[in-house]
Motif scaffolding. Structure first.
Motif, short mmCIF file in Angstrom:
data_model
loop_
_atom_site.label_atom_id
_atom_site.label_comp_id
_atom_site.label_asym_id
_atom_site.label_seq_id
_atom_site.Cartn_x
_atom_site.Cartn_y
_atom_site.Cartn_z
N GLU A 32 0.84 -1.20 0.00
CA GLU A 32 0.00 0.00 0.00
C GLU A 32 0.87 1.25 0.00
OE1 GLU A 32 -1.66 3.53 1.49
OE2 GLU A 32 -0.33 2.32 2.75
N PHE A 33 1.95 1.23 0.80
CA PHE A 33 2.85 2.38 0.87
C PHE A 33 3.46 2.67 -0.50
CE2 PHE A 33 7.28 3.78 1.23
CZ PHE A 33 7.13 4.98 1.91
N GLY A 39 2.67 6.18 -6.92
CA GLY A 39 1.52 6.66 -7.65
C GLY A 39 1.16 8.02 -7.08
N SER A 40 0.04 8.08 -6.38
CA SER A 40 -0.34 9.30 -5.66
C SER A 40 -1.36 8.89 -4.60
CB SER A 40 -0.93 10.35 -6.59
OG SER A 40 -2.21 9.93 -7.06
N PRO A 41 -1.53 9.72 -3.56
CA PRO A 41 -2.56 9.38 -2.55
C PRO A 41 -3.94 9.24 -3.17
CG PRO A 41 -1.11 11.11 -1.73
CD PRO A 41 -0.76 10.91 -3.19
N GLN A 42 -4.23 10.05 -4.20
CA GLN A 42 -5.55 9.97 -4.84
C GLN A 42 -5.64 8.79 -5.81
OE1 GLN A 42 -3.54 12.78 -4.96
NE2 GLN A 42 -4.51 13.68 -3.13
N ILE A 48 2.37 -1.21 -8.93
CA ILE A 48 3.49 -1.13 -7.99
C ILE A 48 3.20 -1.97 -6.76
CG2 ILE A 48 4.82 0.42 -6.53
CD1 ILE A 48 5.48 0.83 -9.41
N ALA A 49 1.95 -1.96 -6.31
CA ALA A 49 1.57 -2.79 -5.17
C ALA A 49 1.81 -4.26 -5.47
CB ALA A 49 0.11 -2.55 -4.80
N ALA A 50 1.45 -4.69 -6.67
CA ALA A 50 1.63 -6.10 -7.05
C ALA A 50 3.10 -6.46 -7.13
CB ALA A 50 0.94 -6.37 -8.38
N TRP A 51 3.93 -5.55 -7.67
CA TRP A 51 5.37 -5.79 -7.73
C TRP A 51 5.94 -5.97 -6.32
CZ3 TRP A 51 9.38 -1.48 -9.27
CH2 TRP A 51 10.66 -2.06 -9.33
N THR A 52 5.56 -5.08 -5.42
CA THR A 52 6.03 -5.17 -4.04
C THR A 52 5.62 -6.49 -3.41
OG1 THR A 52 5.84 -2.75 -3.84
CG2 THR A 52 6.03 -4.02 -1.80
N ALA A 53 4.35 -6.85 -3.57
CA ALA A 53 3.86 -8.11 -2.99
C ALA A 53 4.60 -9.31 -3.56
CB ALA A 53 2.36 -8.24 -3.22
N ASP A 54 4.88 -9.29 -4.86
CA ASP A 54 5.62 -10.39 -5.47
C ASP A 54 7.01 -10.53 -4.85
OD1 ASP A 54 3.50 -10.95 -7.11
OD2 ASP A 54 4.46 -10.31 -8.97
N LEU A 55 7.69 -9.41 -4.63
CA LEU A 55 9.04 -9.46 -4.07
C LEU A 55 9.04 -9.94 -2.62
CD1 LEU A 55 10.53 -6.14 -5.52
CD2 LEU A 55 11.05 -8.48 -6.24
N LEU A 56 7.92 -9.76 -1.94
CA LEU A 56 7.82 -10.18 -0.54
C LEU A 56 7.25 -11.58 -0.37
CD1 LEU A 56 6.65 -6.79 0.98
CD2 LEU A 56 8.71 -8.02 1.64
N ARG A 57 6.92 -12.24 -1.48
CA ARG A 57 6.39 -13.61 -1.38
C ARG A 57 7.44 -14.61 -0.93
NH1 ARG A 57 3.79 -13.70 -6.97
NH2 ARG A 57 5.72 -14.81 -7.44
N GLY A 58 8.71 -14.30 -1.20
CA GLY A 58 9.78 -15.20 -0.80
C GLY A 58 10.20 -16.18 -1.85
N ASP A 59 9.66 -16.08 -3.09
CA ASP A 59 10.03 -17.03 -4.13
C ASP A 59 10.84 -16.41 -5.25
OD1 ASP A 59 8.01 -15.49 -5.22
OD2 ASP A 59 6.90 -17.17 -6.10
N GLY A 106 11.49 5.23 -1.85
CA GLY A 106 10.43 6.20 -1.63
C GLY A 106 10.27 6.58 -0.18
N THR A 107 9.84 7.83 0.06
CA THR A 107 9.61 8.35 1.40
C THR A 107 8.30 9.12 1.42
OG1 THR A 107 11.99 8.56 1.84
CG2 THR A 107 10.52 9.84 3.24
N ASP A 108 7.54 8.96 2.48
CA ASP A 108 6.32 9.74 2.66
C ASP A 108 6.69 11.23 2.66
OD1 ASP A 108 4.27 11.24 4.35
OD2 ASP A 108 3.31 9.28 4.20
N PRO A 109 5.93 12.07 1.93
CA PRO A 109 6.28 13.49 1.85
C PRO A 109 6.46 14.17 3.21
CG PRO A 109 4.58 12.97 0.24
CD PRO A 109 4.77 11.74 1.07
#
Length: 402
Positions: A32-33, A39-42, A48-59, A106-109
């Motif tokens: 989500e972050f 992307g943007s808050p709106q 990007i969320a899917a890419w992050t989740a894929d990298l955290l799957r462990g495979d 990335g960093t929160d504004p």
């Protein structure tokens, strides 16, 4: 699959902020972050969320689910900054070496300008060194990563483009001489062999193991922004002659192939017309919005590729490349690694068999090389005095480009 203990705290950054490693349990929050920050808050980016989740799957073949750094605000429990490290193997004129790929920076504004990215780069540079990587490489904002020791040193992307009125026409009544189908698991050995033959054209290439091939072709979720679709190019009789790499969606109004290789002995001039016609044919299927149309096709293979020459009259527009940022923390070690390539190049030059010393001046530091009869015998750091110019000078990180 690897198991992960409770998140490891790497640094206390003060003001309630800690820098820690990721675990698979971070996947929902970190996805989500990143979707929001990249992307943007709106309009958070689900790709990007899917890419992050894929990298955290462990495979992933080279990256673990603990290879993200996370800055967490302990007063709220929220992730406020993050990046990761993806290990790769690159080759310089056939010589392999380890590379660390920082990504998803990335960093929160509300938390910017506090040095959070710098602290995380320090950590992943340590991780990369521990894994024996001789280089780090990243893409991103122009000039931003220079502050962390990176230089824009290698061309990235770019290619050739055409429009429907440029397309080569089939003769009246003729059938397409080459067809395209989705790649299967059984096609991977063929694609890998064709890839290895093709990358011999370039001084730099990336080494793909069988595990990486399987992951790249079949391992990514459908929504992943970095997912690509592989097509086998074959004759009407079913003989495979090469492969084509398609994006997961249109790039604006363009259907741009990201890779294209033919097995040795197959004519680029004969196959490429079918490739560009295929791109325009399937482009509308890759639209992601009802109002998105495919108006152009492209071959996105960087500055040089065999297809560019044979297709010059139907790829009339050139898209210039961007650049990779490169960091080489131990330049003498890198030069020692690529010594066979340096010696081959010298042997093919007018200075074949040269003996002598070279002092390369970077003004704040330098590099000393000693050669004997064309062999590189000493590669070591050199600290120039104020009156020492050396044999050549390269301001700051410009030597990385050479």
């Amino acid at each position: 699959m690897k198991t992960y203990p409770k998140p490891e705290t790497l640094r206390n950054l003060g003001n309630g902020l800690i820098l820690r490693r990721s675990t698979p349990t971070d996947s929902p929050a970190l996805s989500e972050f990143n979707a929001r920050i990249h992307g943007s808050p709106q309009n958070p980016d689900p790709r990007i969320a899917a890419w992050t989740a894929d990298l955290l799957r462990g495979d992933h073949p080279t990256m673990g689910a603990d290879d993200f750094t996370i800055v967490e605000d302990t007063t709220t429990g929220k992730i406020v900054s993050s990046l990761n490290l993806i290990p790769q193997v690159w080759r310089y004129e056939g010589i392999p070496f380890g590379v660390g790929r920082p990504e998803l920076v990335g960093t929160d504004p509300a938390y910017r300008n506090r040095g959070l990215v710098r602290a995380q780069f320090e950590v992943i540079h340590e991780w990369s060194q521990q894994r024996g990587h001789l280089m780090q490489a990243i893409t991103g904002i122009p000039y931003y990563y220079r502050q962390f020791g990176y230089a824009m040193a290698i061309n990235l992307g770019g290619g050739k483009q055409g429009y429907p009125n440029n397309l080569p026409k089939l003769a009246e009544g003729a059938s397409e001489p080459f067809l395209f189908r989705p790649a299967t698991l059984d096609d991977i050995p063929f694609m890998a062999a064709v890839y290895e033959a093709g990358v011999q054209r370039y001084p730099l290439s990336v080494e793909w193991s069988p595990e990486i091939w399987r992951y790249e072709v079949f391992g990514k979720s459908k929504e992943n922004v970095n997912r690509r679709e592989f097509r086998i190019i074959q004759t009407p009789q079913g003989e495979p002659v090469g492969w084509l790499l398609l994006p997961s969606e249109l790039w604006g109004k363009m259907m741009a192939a990201g890779g294209y290789e033919l097995k040795p002995g197959v004519s680029w001039a004969e196959v490429t017309p079918s490739v560009v016609r295929y791109l325009m044919q399937v482009g509308p299927q890759f639209a992601t919005r009802p109002d998105q149309v495919c108006e152009t096709y492209g071959l996105w293979f960087g500055e040089g590729h065999p297809a560019y020459e044979v297709a010059a009259h139907y790829l009339p527009y050139t898209r210039p490349p961007y650049a990779w940022y490169i960091r080489i923390p131990d330049l003498p070690a890198f030069v020692r690694r690529i010594t066979p390539a340096v010696e081959r190049r010298l042997a093919g030059s007018n200075w074949v068999g040269w003996t002598g010393d070279l002092h390369l001046n970077f003004y704040r530091s330098g590099l000393h090389l000693t050669l004997h009869a064309g062999r590189l015998e000493i590669t070591e750091p050199w600290q120039p005095d104020s009156g020492e110019a050396g044999e050549a000078g390269f301001p700051d990180l410009i030597f990385f480009e050479l």
